[in-house]
Design a protein around this motif. Sequence first.
Motif, mmCIF file in Angstrom:
data_model
loop_
_atom_site.group_PDB
_atom_site.id
_atom_site.type_symbol
_atom_site.label_atom_id
_atom_site.label_comp_id
_atom_site.label_asym_id
_atom_site.label_seq_id
_atom_site.Cartn_x
_atom_site.Cartn_y
_atom_site.Cartn_z
ATOM 1 N N GLU A 13 0.829 -1.208 0.000
ATOM 2 C CA GLU A 13 0.000 0.000 0.000
ATOM 3 C C GLU A 13 0.867 1.264 0.000
ATOM 4 O O GLU A 13 0.604 2.207 -0.758
ATOM 5 C CB GLU A 13 -0.917 -0.015 1.215
ATOM 6 N N GLU A 14 1.889 1.256 0.835
ATOM 7 C CA GLU A 14 2.799 2.410 0.872
ATOM 8 C C GLU A 14 3.554 2.552 -0.439
ATOM 9 O O GLU A 14 3.809 3.668 -0.900
ATOM 10 C CB GLU A 14 3.774 2.261 2.034
ATOM 11 N N ASN A 15 3.886 1.440 -1.038
ATOM 12 C CA ASN A 15 4.592 1.479 -2.314
ATOM 13 C C ASN A 15 3.704 2.076 -3.397
ATOM 14 O O ASN A 15 4.161 2.857 -4.253
ATOM 15 C CB ASN A 15 5.019 0.061 -2.699
ATOM 16 N N LEU A 16 2.393 1.740 -3.377
ATOM 17 C CA LEU A 16 1.458 2.310 -4.348
ATOM 18 C C LEU A 16 1.310 3.809 -4.149
ATOM 19 O O LEU A 16 1.294 4.588 -5.107
ATOM 20 C CB LEU A 16 0.097 1.612 -4.214
ATOM 21 N N SER A 69 5.108 10.059 -6.825
ATOM 22 C CA SER A 69 6.191 10.295 -7.779
ATOM 23 C C SER A 69 5.648 10.635 -9.165
ATOM 24 O O SER A 69 6.213 11.485 -9.871
ATOM 25 C CB SER A 69 7.093 9.056 -7.854
ATOM 26 N N GLU A 70 4.557 10.024 -9.562
ATOM 27 C CA GLU A 70 3.959 10.349 -10.859
ATOM 28 C C GLU A 70 3.416 11.769 -10.861
ATOM 29 O O GLU A 70 3.576 12.518 -11.845
ATOM 30 C CB GLU A 70 2.842 9.341 -11.156
ATOM 31 N N ARG A 71 2.780 12.178 -9.749
ATOM 32 C CA ARG A 71 2.279 13.548 -9.644
ATOM 33 C C ARG A 71 3.439 14.546 -9.704
ATOM 34 O O ARG A 71 3.331 15.593 -10.332
ATOM 35 C CB ARG A 71 1.494 13.696 -8.354
ATOM 36 N N ARG A 72 4.511 14.200 -9.055
ATOM 37 C CA ARG A 72 5.674 15.094 -9.056
ATOM 38 C C ARG A 72 6.243 15.197 -10.470
ATOM 39 O O ARG A 72 6.654 16.280 -10.904
ATOM 40 C CB ARG A 72 6.734 14.553 -8.084
ATOM 41 N N VAL A 81 0.329 22.793 -4.904
ATOM 42 C CA VAL A 81 -0.842 21.959 -4.648
ATOM 43 C C VAL A 81 -0.555 20.517 -5.016
ATOM 44 O O VAL A 81 -0.907 19.585 -4.300
ATOM 45 C CB VAL A 81 -2.060 22.504 -5.418
ATOM 46 N N SER A 82 0.147 20.320 -6.121
ATOM 47 C CA SER A 82 0.433 18.956 -6.576
ATOM 48 C C SER A 82 1.396 18.245 -5.634
ATOM 49 O O SER A 82 1.271 17.047 -5.369
ATOM 50 C CB SER A 82 1.037 18.996 -7.992
ATOM 51 N N CYS A 83 2.383 18.990 -5.131
ATOM 52 C CA CYS A 83 3.379 18.373 -4.245
ATOM 53 C C CYS A 83 2.823 18.162 -2.850
ATOM 54 O O CYS A 83 3.304 17.345 -2.117
ATOM 55 C CB CYS A 83 4.625 19.232 -4.164
#
Length: 512
Positions: free
Chosen positions: A461-464, A470-473, A510-512
Motif C-alpha cells: 500500500e505504501e509502495n502504491l 512520484s507520478e504527480r511530481r 498543490v500537486s506536491c
Amino acid sequence: MLKQILAKLPRKTSKSNPVDSAGSSSNNDTIDINNGFQFTNSCSVISSRLNVVKRMSSSIFPTSISAGNEMIDPHVPFNDVSNSDKQRLFISKLNLCSSVYDFTDPNEKLSEKDLKRKILIELLDFLASNSAKFSEPTIDAMCKMCANNLFRDFPPKYPSNCTRGENEDDEPLFDPAWTHLQLVYDILLQFLSYNSLDVKVAKKYVDHSFILRLLNLFESEDPRERDCLKSVLHRVYGKFMVHRPFIRMAVSNIIYRFVFETERHSGIAELLEIFGSVISGFALPLKKEHKMFLLRVLIPLHKPKSVGVYHQQLTYCIVQFVEKEPKLAGTVIKGLLKYWPVTSSQKQLMFLSELEELLEMINMEEFETIMVPLFRRIGCCLNSSHFQVAERAHFLWNNERILQLIKHNRQVIMPLVFSALERNTQNHWHRAVLNLTQNVRNMFREMDEELALACQGKFEEENLKSTVVSERRRLTWERLETAAGAGFRPTAGGSGGVSGLENATAACIVSC
C-alpha cells in the motif's frame, strides 16, 4: 801569639760561586726535565683512557663529603664491595646513569654511551637479585634517574588527512635511544615491583607530577615504549592506591582532549587496555564516578575517525561495565546510535559487532526502551549498498539471544524492518544479501505469518502511494518545464508573465 788567637776565632762561611751554583742548578733542572718528560710519556695513554671516566664521575662525588658517608666509585662492580657498601654503590651508579646523551648522532660519545649501558645492565641485575634496599635517598636517586632518562618532549603532531594507525601499512617510528630506554623501563618496573618498597615513602617521589609526565609519554610513536609504559602505569595504579583517583582523572582529561580537540594521540589503545583490567576490579554497586567515566569518556570515544585503532580495547571496557551492571546496556546503545557513522562502512561494521555483544547481555526491560530507534537504524543497515554492512546486519538474526528478543517484541520490530527486507528483494545488487534477506523473511513468517502478511500488505500500500506521489511530481515538473519553455508574455499592464508564473507555482505546490 796573635796569630794563634786569630786562628781559634770562627771563620765566616764563604759564598758559593754563582757560576758553580748556576751550573749545578742547570744540571739538576736538566735531570728533572728529562725525568718529567719520561714520566709524562709513560702516563699519557692511561690519562687519555681515564678521561672518559673522570668526566662521567665528576658529577657523582660532591666537593665536600663527610668521612663517614663517602660515595663509592660507580665503576666498581657490585661483587667487589662488601654488602654494607652495596647500597652506596647502588646510589652512585644511579647518579651516574642520570646523564643523558643525544642519540640522533650515532657516532657521538660512543664510549660514554656504552659505559652507561653496561652500568644500567648492572643495576638491572642487582635489582633482579633482590639485594636492593630502598631507603629514602635510594628512592630519590632512582626516581631522578628514571625522570632524567624517560621524561622528554616529543615533536608536535600536525593535523593530516589520515590519522596514524588508520592505514595498516603505516610503519611505526622507533626511538634511536631505545637501547638505553628499554633498560631504564625495566629498572623502573623492577623498582615498582619490589615487595619491600615502602609506599608511604615512595609516594613522595612518585607523586602527581611524576604520574602526569609518565602519562605524557604515551604520546610516543614507538610501540615498544608504549608497551613498557602500559606495564609501568598498571603497576603504579596497583601499588599506590592513594593515586588511583588522580590517575583516572588524568586519563579522562587525555581522552577529552583527544575526542573533542585534537583527535590525535598514539596511546589511546594502551590506556584503554590498562583500564580494561581496572574496570574489572570495580566494586558493586558501581560508584557514580565510574558511571560518569563510562558516559563521558568511553562512549564519546566512538566519535573519532581513528576509532578502528582502539575499538577492540574500547569494546572490552564497555562490556566490562555492562557485565557488572546490565542496566547500563540501554544507555550504551543510545550512545552508539548517537555516534552511529553514516558514510564510513568500516565504522558501521565495528558498531554492528559491538551492538551484537551488548544485545546478548541486555535484559528485556532495557531492550524495550531502545528497540524502536535501534531497529530503525538496523533497517537502514539492511538496505546498505555496501554488501558487508548489509550482511553483518542480517547476521544479527543468527544470534539466539537476539532472535529471542525479536520474537518477544515482533509486533513492534517486524513493521520497522519488513519494508527494508522487501526493498532488498527488489533492488539489492549482491546475491549473498538477497539470500540472507530471503532467510530473514522466512523467519518472520515462521514467527507470525499473519503479522508478516499484514506487513507485506502495508508495504504494498505504501509502495502504491509513493508511486502515485512520484507520478504527480513528474507531471508537475513537466508543467514547469512547459511554462519555462513558453517564455513570459507580458500583458498590457506588464504583469501577465508574473501572474502566469505565480499560477504555475501555485499548481506545483498543490500537486506536491
